[in-house]
Design an enzyme around this catalytic site. Structure first.
Site, PDB file in Angstrom:
ATOM      1  N   ASN A   1      -7.582 -12.924   5.113  1.00 37.62           N
ATOM      2  CA  ASN A   1      -8.996 -12.768   5.458  1.00 37.62           C
ATOM      3  C   ASN A   1      -9.884 -13.006   4.244  1.00 37.62           C
ATOM      4  O   ASN A   1     -10.964 -13.611   4.343  1.00 37.62           O
ATOM      5  CB  ASN A   1      -9.257 -11.371   6.008  1.00 37.62           C
ATOM      6  CG  ASN A   1      -8.481 -11.073   7.278  1.00 37.62           C
ATOM      7  OD1 ASN A   1      -7.959 -11.970   7.936  1.00 37.62           O
ATOM      8  ND2 ASN A   1      -8.401  -9.795   7.621  1.00 37.62           N
TER       9      ASN A   1
ATOM     10  N   GLY B   1     -11.352  -6.332   9.514  1.00 39.21           N
ATOM     11  CA  GLY B   1     -11.616  -7.430   8.598  1.00 39.21           C
ATOM     12  C   GLY B   1     -12.917  -7.311   7.845  1.00 39.21           C
ATOM     13  O   GLY B   1     -13.196  -8.112   6.949  1.00 39.21           O
TER      14      GLY B   1
ATOM     15  N   TYR C   1      -5.317   1.538   1.890  1.00 41.22           N
ATOM     16  CA  TYR C   1      -4.267   2.468   2.308  1.00 41.22           C
ATOM     17  C   TYR C   1      -4.040   2.399   3.818  1.00 41.22           C
ATOM     18  O   TYR C   1      -4.986   2.457   4.601  1.00 41.22           O
ATOM     19  CB  TYR C   1      -4.642   3.901   1.917  1.00 41.22           C
ATOM     20  CG  TYR C   1      -3.652   4.927   2.410  1.00 41.22           C
ATOM     21  CD1 TYR C   1      -2.429   5.080   1.776  1.00 41.22           C
ATOM     22  CD2 TYR C   1      -3.928   5.711   3.533  1.00 41.22           C
ATOM     23  CE1 TYR C   1      -1.501   6.008   2.243  1.00 41.22           C
ATOM     24  CE2 TYR C   1      -3.010   6.636   3.999  1.00 41.22           C
ATOM     25  CZ  TYR C   1      -1.800   6.775   3.347  1.00 41.22           C
ATOM     26  OH  TYR C   1      -0.880   7.674   3.808  1.00 41.22           O
TER      27      TYR C   1
ATOM     28  N   ASP D   1       3.764  -4.245  14.282  1.00 42.07           N
ATOM     29  CA  ASP D   1       5.116  -4.665  14.630  1.00 42.07           C
ATOM     30  C   ASP D   1       5.525  -5.696  13.582  1.00 42.07           C
ATOM     31  O   ASP D   1       5.465  -6.901  13.812  1.00 42.07           O
ATOM     32  CB  ASP D   1       5.128  -5.259  16.042  1.00 42.07           C
ATOM     33  CG  ASP D   1       6.503  -5.770  16.453  1.00 42.07           C
ATOM     34  OD1 ASP D   1       7.493  -5.392  15.794  1.00 42.07           O
ATOM     35  OD2 ASP D   1       6.582  -6.560  17.413  1.00 42.07           O
ATOM     36  N   ARG D   2       5.905  -5.214  12.408  1.00 42.24           N
ATOM     37  CA  ARG D   2       6.173  -6.122  11.301  1.00 42.24           C
ATOM     38  C   ARG D   2       7.473  -5.809  10.559  1.00 42.24           C
ATOM     39  O   ARG D   2       7.713  -6.364   9.482  1.00 42.24           O
ATOM     40  CB  ARG D   2       4.979  -6.143  10.343  1.00 42.24           C
ATOM     41  CG  ARG D   2       4.521  -4.801   9.870  1.00 42.24           C
ATOM     42  CD  ARG D   2       3.044  -4.766   9.478  1.00 42.24           C
ATOM     43  NE  ARG D   2       2.638  -5.620   8.398  1.00 42.24           N
ATOM     44  CZ  ARG D   2       1.398  -5.659   7.896  1.00 42.24           C
ATOM     45  NH1 ARG D   2       0.449  -4.872   8.409  1.00 42.24           N
ATOM     46  NH2 ARG D   2       1.087  -6.479   6.915  1.00 42.24           N
TER      47      ARG D   2
ATOM     48  N   ASP E   1     -12.333  -6.755   4.185  1.00 37.59           N
ATOM     49  CA  ASP E   1     -11.877  -7.987   3.538  1.00 37.59           C
ATOM     50  C   ASP E   1     -13.049  -8.935   3.305  1.00 37.59           C
ATOM     51  O   ASP E   1     -13.082  -9.660   2.303  1.00 37.59           O
ATOM     52  CB  ASP E   1     -10.817  -8.671   4.398  1.00 37.59           C
ATOM     53  CG  ASP E   1      -9.663  -7.745   4.729  1.00 37.59           C
ATOM     54  OD1 ASP E   1      -9.230  -6.991   3.825  1.00 37.59           O
ATOM     55  OD2 ASP E   1      -9.206  -7.752   5.882  1.00 37.59           O
TER      56      ASP E   1
END
Length: 344
Positions: free
Chosen positions: A39, A282, A170, A107-108, A285
């Site tokens: 981003n 976002g 965090y 989901d990583r 970012d």
């Protein structure tokens, strides 16, 4: 002097219900891409600086190929993306509204970057022509090996003479691999020149507590000067620390500003009231990308801060992770725009 900005981290497939629906209220999900460091690269490129994104993606994966094509279309250099074993990370986001908060599910596990190890990326090549490196606290949270890779990246960046920025970012739902954020991030932060954070990040990633209450919706801006001074005192190599100030009235209504301490002066930005939020994911970012851009191109740290806050304010109106804004659009808001009148 303007410098090529390199950012490093994980980009994911983002799946979200349409409009403000609950998951599977209708049988469809909107598929886009996003991730903190990607981003930032998109934002920087949109504002007009050269940007390169480095990550690890699975080989021969249609979603990974689509992701790379989109980044290229947004002006980001993807030539140093590494392909490896593992899968494409995914995250699900349900947009909140009014008193119903947004919800994110990750989901990583065993994603390509979660499996990547030190030595997976040739930093000598990745940093060719670069002057700035950006990372976040998300990458060290993914897995023990990605934490080691993140540590390798900042050490290599400093060895190459790059300015290093880090958004602490965090994420409590990611720190599951054995160590807590405050056991990892202080070491990484010792390599950082420009720190970016919010109150909670400073508390939970660095173990530094301030006087502000992040849950109340009302922030004592005076407390942030002391908090920034505490961070600068603990990390003498830091040139500056920027702290975003979000007053959350509801999921749809936030007040937004930021401060920056550059060891010479404490800068406080203009204050924005943001109502009818479209997508706040976002926005931090966008602040980071705006700050990196502003510090390289604008005349003062105050101007850089104002640009970053305006960029992140506008991002709240754009669906998806990416900051799809130009420099002139942000500068219009900095100059006092924001009425929303149609431009003809």
């Amino acid at each position: 002097m303007q410098k090529l900005v390199v950012s490093f981290g994980e980009i994911m497939l983002r799946l979200a219900p349409p409009r403000m629906e609950r998951f599977f209220q209708s049988p469809e999900l909107m598929a886009t891409f996003g991730g903190g460091e990607a981003n930032v690269a998109v934002a920087v490129a949109g504002f007009g600086l050269p940007a390169r994104y480095v990550t690890v993606l699975p080989e021969k994966h249609p979603a990974a190929e689509a992701c790379i094509r989109e980044l290229r279309g947004l002006g980001v250099d993807t030539s140093h993306i590494v392909r490896g074993e593992g899968r494409m990370g995914v995250y699900y986001v349900e947009a909140g509204a009014n008193q119903r908060p947004s919800a994110v599910t990750y989901d990583r596990d065993r994603s390509a970057i979660a499996l990547a190890k030190p030595g997976s990326i040739d930093w000598q090549k990745a940093f060719e022509g670069a002057g700035w490196f950006h990372i976040t606290g998300i990458t060290p949270a993914i897995s023990e090996s990605s934490a080691k890779l993140a540590m390798e990246s900042v050490a290599a960046a400093k060895a190459h003479g790059l300015t290093v920025s880090c958004d602490l970012n965090y994420r409590k739902n990611l720190w599951k691999w054995g160590k807590k954020a405050h056991e990892v991030m202080p070491e990484l932060f010792q390599h950082v020149d420009v720190g970016i954070a919010n109150e909670e990040d400073v508390q939970l990633a660095l173990g530094i507590h301030g006087a502000a209450d992040v849950e109340s919706g009302h922030l004592d801006r005076g407390a942030y000067e002391k908090l920034a001074e505490t961070v600068l005192a603990k990390y003498p190599q830091l040139k500056m620390i920027a702290i975003t100030l979000r007053e959350s009235k509801s999921a749809s209504h936030n007040n937004w500003s930021a401060c920056l301490h550059d060891r010479q002066k404490f800068h406080l930005s203009r204050y924005y009231e943001i109502t009818h939020i479209v997508d706040r994911v976002g926005s931090g970012d966008s602040f980071g990308g705006g700050l990196i851009f502003g510090l390289q191109t604008l005349g003062s740290h105050q101007e850089a801060l104002e640009f970053a806050v305006a960029a992140s304010c506008l991002k709240h109106s754009i669906p998806g992770d990416y900051c799809r804004l130009t420099r002139s659009e942000v500068e219009d808001l900095v100059k006092g725009g924001g009425s929303g009148r149609v431009k003809r």
